[in-house]
Design a protein around this motif. Structure first.
Motif, PDB file in Angstrom:
ATOM      1  N   UNK A   1      18.872 -39.976  -9.016  1.00  0.00           N
ATOM      2  CA  UNK A   1      18.793 -38.530  -8.409  1.00  0.00           C
ATOM      3  C   UNK A   1      20.055 -38.358  -9.509  1.00  0.00           C
ATOM      4  N   UNK A   2      19.958 -36.876  -9.553  1.00  0.00           N
ATOM      5  CA  UNK A   2      20.988 -36.477 -10.289  1.00  0.00           C
ATOM      6  C   UNK A   2      21.503 -35.063  -9.057  1.00  0.00           C
ATOM      7  N   UNK A   3      22.788 -35.013  -9.196  1.00  0.00           N
ATOM      8  CA  UNK A   3      23.395 -33.998  -8.494  1.00  0.00           C
ATOM      9  C   UNK A   3      23.671 -32.436  -8.816  1.00  0.00           C
ATOM     10  N   UNK A   4      22.470 -31.385  -8.574  1.00  0.00           N
ATOM     11  CA  UNK A   4      22.890 -30.015  -8.937  1.00  0.00           C
ATOM     12  C   UNK A   4      23.994 -29.545  -9.121  1.00  0.00           C
ATOM     13  N   UNK A   5      25.743 -29.270  -9.805  1.00  0.00           N
ATOM     14  CA  UNK A   5      26.208 -28.951  -9.172  1.00  0.00           C
ATOM     15  C   UNK A   5      26.205 -27.028 -10.298  1.00  0.00           C
ATOM     16  N   UNK A   6      25.820 -27.106 -10.640  1.00  0.00           N
ATOM     17  CA  UNK A   6      25.709 -25.293 -11.536  1.00  0.00           C
ATOM     18  C   UNK A   6      24.366 -25.013 -11.065  1.00  0.00           C
ATOM     19  N   UNK A   7      24.969 -23.636 -11.034  1.00  0.00           N
ATOM     20  CA  UNK A   7      23.701 -22.916 -11.477  1.00  0.00           C
ATOM     21  C   UNK A   7      23.105 -22.250  -9.711  1.00  0.00           C
ATOM     22  N   UNK A   8      24.531 -22.573  -9.108  1.00  0.00           N
ATOM     23  CA  UNK A   8      24.492 -22.669  -7.298  1.00  0.00           C
ATOM     24  C   UNK A   8      25.327 -21.627  -6.524  1.00  0.00           C
ATOM     25  N   UNK A   9      24.738 -20.285  -6.220  1.00  0.00           N
ATOM     26  CA  UNK A   9      25.246 -18.906  -5.876  1.00  0.00           C
ATOM     27  C   UNK A   9      25.167 -19.249  -4.230  1.00  0.00           C
ATOM     28  N   UNK A  10      26.278 -18.505  -3.966  1.00  0.00           N
ATOM     29  CA  UNK A  10      26.781 -18.670  -2.455  1.00  0.00           C
ATOM     30  C   UNK A  10      25.802 -16.685  -2.249  1.00  0.00           C
ATOM     31  N   UNK A  11      24.980 -16.547  -0.871  1.00  0.00           N
ATOM     32  CA  UNK A  11      24.386 -14.813  -0.583  1.00  0.00           C
ATOM     33  C   UNK A  11      24.785 -15.057   0.615  1.00  0.00           C
ATOM     34  N   UNK A  12      25.254 -14.391   1.764  1.00  0.00           N
ATOM     35  CA  UNK A  12      25.094 -14.588   2.290  1.00  0.00           C
ATOM     36  C   UNK A  12      25.479 -15.504   3.176  1.00  0.00           C
ATOM     37  N   UNK A  13      24.643 -16.614   4.531  1.00  0.00           N
ATOM     38  CA  UNK A  13      25.108 -17.676   4.588  1.00  0.00           C
ATOM     39  C   UNK A  13      24.029 -18.442   4.282  1.00  0.00           C
ATOM     40  N   UNK A  14      23.796 -18.386   3.256  1.00  0.00           N
ATOM     41  CA  UNK A  14      22.906 -19.560   1.808  1.00  0.00           C
ATOM     42  C   UNK A  14      23.475 -20.306   0.732  1.00  0.00           C
ATOM     43  N   UNK A  15      22.963 -21.082   0.699  1.00  0.00           N
ATOM     44  CA  UNK A  15      23.344 -21.491  -1.280  1.00  0.00           C
ATOM     45  C   UNK A  15      21.762 -21.627  -1.341  1.00  0.00           C
ATOM     46  N   UNK A  16      21.914 -20.757  -2.984  1.00  0.00           N
ATOM     47  CA  UNK A  16      20.251 -20.385  -3.694  1.00  0.00           C
ATOM     48  C   UNK A  16      21.000 -21.077  -4.576  1.00  0.00           C
ATOM     49  N   UNK A  17      19.771 -21.910  -5.552  1.00  0.00           N
ATOM     50  CA  UNK A  17      19.704 -22.236  -6.737  1.00  0.00           C
ATOM     51  C   UNK A  17      18.388 -21.336  -7.092  1.00  0.00           C
ATOM     52  N   UNK A  18      18.195 -20.811  -8.645  1.00  0.00           N
ATOM     53  CA  UNK A  18      16.808 -20.676  -9.357  1.00  0.00           C
ATOM     54  C   UNK A  18      16.744 -21.596 -10.279  1.00  0.00           C
ATOM     55  N   UNK A  19      14.907 -21.558 -10.044  1.00  0.00           N
ATOM     56  CA  UNK A  19      14.791 -22.639 -11.668  1.00  0.00           C
ATOM     57  C   UNK A  19      13.659 -22.134 -12.506  1.00  0.00           C
ATOM     58  N   UNK A  20      13.401 -22.401 -13.574  1.00  0.00           N
ATOM     59  CA  UNK A  20      11.616 -22.090 -13.950  1.00  0.00           C
ATOM     60  C   UNK A  20      11.255 -22.921 -12.983  1.00  0.00           C
ATOM     61  N   UNK A  21      10.074 -22.424 -13.215  1.00  0.00           N
ATOM     62  CA  UNK A  21       8.978 -23.517 -12.883  1.00  0.00           C
ATOM     63  C   UNK A  21       8.271 -23.760 -13.575  1.00  0.00           C
TER      64      UNK A  21
ATOM     65  N   UNK B   1       9.395 -18.547 -11.156  1.00  0.00           N
ATOM     66  CA  UNK B   1      10.441 -19.521 -11.112  1.00  0.00           C
ATOM     67  C   UNK B   1      10.545 -19.596  -9.326  1.00  0.00           C
ATOM     68  N   UNK B   2      10.762 -20.193  -9.112  1.00  0.00           N
ATOM     69  CA  UNK B   2      11.073 -21.429  -7.382  1.00  0.00           C
ATOM     70  C   UNK B   2      12.589 -21.191  -7.445  1.00  0.00           C
ATOM     71  N   UNK B   3      12.877 -21.197  -5.826  1.00  0.00           N
ATOM     72  CA  UNK B   3      14.214 -20.917  -5.732  1.00  0.00           C
ATOM     73  C   UNK B   3      14.186 -21.850  -4.266  1.00  0.00           C
TER      74      UNK B   3
ATOM     75  N   UNK C   1      16.131 -27.957   3.566  1.00  0.00           N
ATOM     76  CA  UNK C   1      16.083 -27.601   1.892  1.00  0.00           C
ATOM     77  C   UNK C   1      14.230 -26.822   2.735  1.00  0.00           C
ATOM     78  N   UNK C   2      14.792 -25.011   1.674  1.00  0.00           N
ATOM     79  CA  UNK C   2      13.741 -24.486   1.935  1.00  0.00           C
ATOM     80  C   UNK C   2      13.311 -23.880   0.457  1.00  0.00           C
ATOM     81  N   UNK C   3      12.407 -24.045  -0.291  1.00  0.00           N
ATOM     82  CA  UNK C   3      11.660 -24.165  -1.085  1.00  0.00           C
ATOM     83  C   UNK C   3      10.517 -22.704  -1.389  1.00  0.00           C
ATOM     84  N   UNK C   4      11.089 -21.775  -2.507  1.00  0.00           N
ATOM     85  CA  UNK C   4      10.070 -20.509  -2.548  1.00  0.00           C
ATOM     86  C   UNK C   4       9.651 -19.884  -3.882  1.00  0.00           C
ATOM     87  N   UNK C   5       8.329 -19.530  -3.954  1.00  0.00           N
ATOM     88  CA  UNK C   5       7.854 -19.723  -5.346  1.00  0.00           C
ATOM     89  C   UNK C   5       8.165 -18.302  -5.827  1.00  0.00           C
TER      90      UNK C   5
END
Length: 105
Positions: free
Chosen positions: A74-94, A48-50, A40-44
């Motif tokens: 732990x709560x699953x985050x099923x909404x807001x997940x998108x696929x772009x290329x070979x990765x899943x992404x989710x963006x949140x406000x920091x 926002x963080x991705x 799981x990779x996290x970048x700002x």
């Protein structure tokens, strides 16, 4: 998985736990019978963080918790997940404290 197709398997090995590994030379990959947890990779990005992880990790779900205590919920985050290329992404406000993990269902 069952959809995997070998393209010139060049070697076979096993480890002490009984997992098999196949060197698939034509596909330039090592195939295995064991489950390898994805990274799981996290970048700002500004305010926002991705979060991103590979689409080649079926069966894993993104989860969040406000703490890392032994009794963390732990709560699953099923909404807001998108696929772009070979990765899943989710963006949140920091700005809020949250912990994330990929969990095998």
């Amino acid at each position: 998985g069952i959809a995997a197709r070998l393209n010139f398997p060049a070697g076979l090995a096993s480890d002490g736990a009984g997992h098999l590994y196949v060197a698939d030379l034509g596909n330039n990959i090592i195939r295995t019978t064991r489950t390898v947890s994805p990274t799981l990779q996290i970048v700002t990005a500004g305010s926002q963080f991705v979060l991103s992880w590979p689409t080649s990790s079926p069966g894993f779900t993104l989860e969040t918790s406000p703490t890392l205590s032994a009794g963390a919920v732990w709560t699953p985050l099923a909404t807001g997940v998108v696929i772009f290329g070979d990765n899943f992404f989710r963006t949140n406000a920091s700005g809020s404290t949250a912990f994330y993990r990929l969990h095998k269902l």
